[in-house]
Motif scaffolding. Structure first.
Motif, mmCIF file in Angstrom:
data_model
loop_
_atom_site.group_PDB
_atom_site.id
_atom_site.type_symbol
_atom_site.label_atom_id
_atom_site.label_comp_id
_atom_site.label_asym_id
_atom_site.label_seq_id
_atom_site.Cartn_x
_atom_site.Cartn_y
_atom_site.Cartn_z
ATOM 1 N N ILE A 26 0.817 -1.200 -0.078
ATOM 2 C CA ILE A 26 0.009 0.040 0.043
ATOM 3 C C ILE A 26 0.955 1.374 0.070
ATOM 4 O O ILE A 26 0.644 2.045 -0.781
ATOM 5 C CB ILE A 26 -0.932 0.006 1.250
ATOM 6 N N GLU A 27 2.013 1.069 0.817
ATOM 7 C CA GLU A 27 2.915 2.406 0.714
ATOM 8 C C GLU A 27 3.555 2.562 -0.243
ATOM 9 O O GLU A 27 3.724 3.744 -0.742
ATOM 10 C CB GLU A 27 3.726 2.081 1.961
ATOM 11 N N PHE A 28 3.918 1.735 -1.166
ATOM 12 C CA PHE A 28 4.522 1.464 -2.698
ATOM 13 C C PHE A 28 3.441 2.097 -3.486
ATOM 14 O O PHE A 28 3.961 2.942 -4.317
ATOM 15 C CB PHE A 28 5.065 0.180 -3.072
ATOM 16 N N LEU A 29 2.467 1.857 -3.531
ATOM 17 C CA LEU A 29 1.304 2.347 -4.447
ATOM 18 C C LEU A 29 1.262 3.870 -4.075
ATOM 19 O O LEU A 29 0.776 4.843 -5.104
ATOM 20 C CB LEU A 29 -0.087 1.649 -4.201
ATOM 21 N N GLU A 30 1.073 4.245 -2.784
ATOM 22 C CA GLU A 30 0.971 5.710 -2.421
ATOM 23 C C GLU A 30 2.323 6.376 -3.009
ATOM 24 O O GLU A 30 2.141 7.191 -3.562
ATOM 25 C CB GLU A 30 1.091 5.899 -1.016
ATOM 26 N N TYR A 31 3.337 5.914 -2.722
ATOM 27 C CA TYR A 31 4.557 6.252 -3.329
ATOM 28 C C TYR A 31 4.539 6.631 -4.824
ATOM 29 O O TYR A 31 4.806 7.676 -5.582
ATOM 30 C CB TYR A 31 5.939 5.653 -3.227
ATOM 31 N N GLN A 32 4.059 5.505 -5.623
ATOM 32 C CA GLN A 32 4.024 5.458 -7.000
ATOM 33 C C GLN A 32 3.128 6.477 -7.492
ATOM 34 O O GLN A 32 3.369 7.166 -8.473
ATOM 35 C CB GLN A 32 3.576 4.028 -7.290
ATOM 36 N N SER A 33 1.876 6.660 -6.868
ATOM 37 C CA SER A 33 0.745 7.579 -7.445
ATOM 38 C C SER A 33 1.419 9.150 -6.888
ATOM 39 O O SER A 33 0.905 9.769 -7.950
ATOM 40 C CB SER A 33 -0.416 7.231 -6.637
ATOM 41 N N SER A 34 1.932 9.400 -6.236
ATOM 42 C CA SER A 34 2.606 10.519 -6.003
ATOM 43 C C SER A 34 3.562 10.843 -6.845
ATOM 44 O O SER A 34 4.006 12.144 -6.883
ATOM 45 C CB SER A 34 2.893 11.033 -4.524
ATOM 46 N N HIS A 35 4.529 10.061 -7.403
ATOM 47 C CA HIS A 35 5.681 10.384 -8.222
ATOM 48 C C HIS A 35 5.338 10.265 -9.623
ATOM 49 O O HIS A 35 6.128 10.462 -10.550
ATOM 50 C CB HIS A 35 6.506 9.660 -7.795
ATOM 51 N N GLN A 36 4.043 10.078 -9.891
ATOM 52 C CA GLN A 36 3.773 9.764 -11.695
ATOM 53 C C GLN A 36 3.628 10.997 -12.384
ATOM 54 O O GLN A 36 3.927 11.055 -13.660
ATOM 55 C CB GLN A 36 2.351 8.953 -11.667
ATOM 56 N N SER A 49 21.059 15.115 -15.099
ATOM 57 C CA SER A 49 22.086 14.431 -14.732
ATOM 58 C C SER A 49 21.281 12.853 -14.092
ATOM 59 O O SER A 49 20.202 12.765 -14.085
ATOM 60 C CB SER A 49 22.746 14.963 -13.228
ATOM 61 N N PHE A 50 22.277 11.856 -13.883
ATOM 62 C CA PHE A 50 21.669 10.512 -13.782
ATOM 63 C C PHE A 50 20.743 10.782 -12.603
ATOM 64 O O PHE A 50 19.799 10.102 -12.212
ATOM 65 C CB PHE A 50 22.733 9.368 -13.490
ATOM 66 N N ALA A 51 21.344 11.245 -11.509
ATOM 67 C CA ALA A 51 20.616 11.648 -9.986
ATOM 68 C C ALA A 51 19.407 12.099 -10.383
ATOM 69 O O ALA A 51 18.437 11.756 -9.676
ATOM 70 C CB ALA A 51 21.925 12.306 -9.076
ATOM 71 N N GLU A 52 19.278 13.193 -11.113
ATOM 72 C CA GLU A 52 18.062 13.839 -11.213
ATOM 73 C C GLU A 52 16.854 13.202 -12.041
ATOM 74 O O GLU A 52 15.936 13.147 -11.650
ATOM 75 C CB GLU A 52 18.345 15.126 -12.040
ATOM 76 N N ALA A 53 17.731 12.244 -12.912
ATOM 77 C CA ALA A 53 16.767 11.427 -13.767
ATOM 78 C C ALA A 53 16.091 10.079 -13.024
ATOM 79 O O ALA A 53 14.643 9.564 -13.254
ATOM 80 C CB ALA A 53 17.332 10.878 -14.882
ATOM 81 N N ALA A 54 16.831 9.550 -11.861
ATOM 82 C CA ALA A 54 16.580 8.580 -10.993
ATOM 83 C C ALA A 54 16.005 9.178 -9.916
ATOM 84 O O ALA A 54 15.760 8.298 -8.854
ATOM 85 C CB ALA A 54 17.838 7.827 -10.749
ATOM 86 N N LYS A 55 15.929 10.581 -9.671
ATOM 87 C CA LYS A 55 15.125 10.986 -8.326
ATOM 88 C C LYS A 55 13.796 10.199 -7.745
ATOM 89 O O LYS A 55 13.912 9.829 -6.717
ATOM 90 C CB LYS A 55 14.853 12.413 -8.579
ATOM 91 N N GLU A 56 13.246 9.713 -8.551
ATOM 92 C CA GLU A 56 11.980 9.246 -8.183
ATOM 93 C C GLU A 56 12.099 7.754 -7.440
ATOM 94 O O GLU A 56 11.372 7.364 -6.778
ATOM 95 C CB GLU A 56 10.903 8.969 -9.343
ATOM 96 N N PHE A 57 13.360 7.068 -7.951
ATOM 97 C CA PHE A 57 13.529 5.828 -7.216
ATOM 98 C C PHE A 57 14.414 6.012 -6.105
ATOM 99 O O PHE A 57 14.778 4.969 -5.193
ATOM 100 C CB PHE A 57 14.274 5.134 -8.442
ATOM 101 N N MET A 58 15.079 7.153 -5.672
ATOM 102 C CA MET A 58 15.841 7.229 -4.489
ATOM 103 C C MET A 58 15.007 6.911 -3.236
ATOM 104 O O MET A 58 14.003 7.341 -3.360
ATOM 105 C CB MET A 58 16.618 8.636 -4.386
ATOM 106 N N GLY A 59 15.676 5.906 -2.611
ATOM 107 C CA GLY A 59 15.048 5.735 -1.152
ATOM 108 C C GLY A 59 14.118 4.564 -1.223
ATOM 109 O O GLY A 59 13.411 4.165 -0.091
ATOM 110 N N CYS A 60 13.816 3.939 -2.186
ATOM 111 C CA CYS A 60 12.934 2.807 -2.623
ATOM 112 C C CYS A 60 13.498 1.608 -2.059
ATOM 113 O O CYS A 60 12.562 0.838 -1.604
ATOM 114 C CB CYS A 60 12.790 2.539 -4.242
#
Length: 81
Positions: A26-36, A49-60
Motif C-alpha cells: 500500500i505504501e508503494f502504491l502511495e509512493y508510485q501515485s505521488s510520483h507519476q 544528470s543521472f541523479a536527477e533522472a533517477a530521483k523518483e527511485f531514490m530511497g525505494c
C-alpha cells in the motif's frame, strides 16, 4: 458490496504475518501515485544528470548503505586499466 468492503474482508482472512507485506505494498502504491506526475526528462533534455533522472527511485530500497562505495570489493580495480 463496495470494493473497500471486499478488500477489508480479504485482509481479515490473511494470516497476521502477511499484514506487513500488505502495508508495504500500500505504501508503494502511495509512493508510485505521488510520483507519476514527474517523469524523467532524459530523452528531451540529455543534460539532465543521472541523479536527477533517477530521483523518483531514490530511497525505494531498504538498506543501511548510502551507496555502493561502502563495499570495498566494489571499488577494487576502479580506475585501473
Amino acid at each position: 458490496m463496495l470494493t473497500l468492503e471486499i478488500a477489508i474482508q480479504k485482509i481479515q482472512q490473511l494470516p497476521p504475518e502477511q499484514w506487513q507485506k500488505l502495508l508495504e505494498f500500500i505504501e508503494f502504491l502511495e509512493y508510485q501515485s505521488s510520483h507519476q506526475k514527474t517523469a524523467p526528462k532524459t530523452i528531451e533534455n540529455p543534460e539532465v544528470s543521472f541523479a536527477e533522472a533517477a530521483k523518483e527511485f531514490m530511497g525505494c530500497l531498504d538498506s543501511d548503505l548510502e551507496d555502493l562505495s561502502h563495499n570495498p570489493q566494489y571499488l577494487e580495480g576502479l580506475g585501473e586499466e
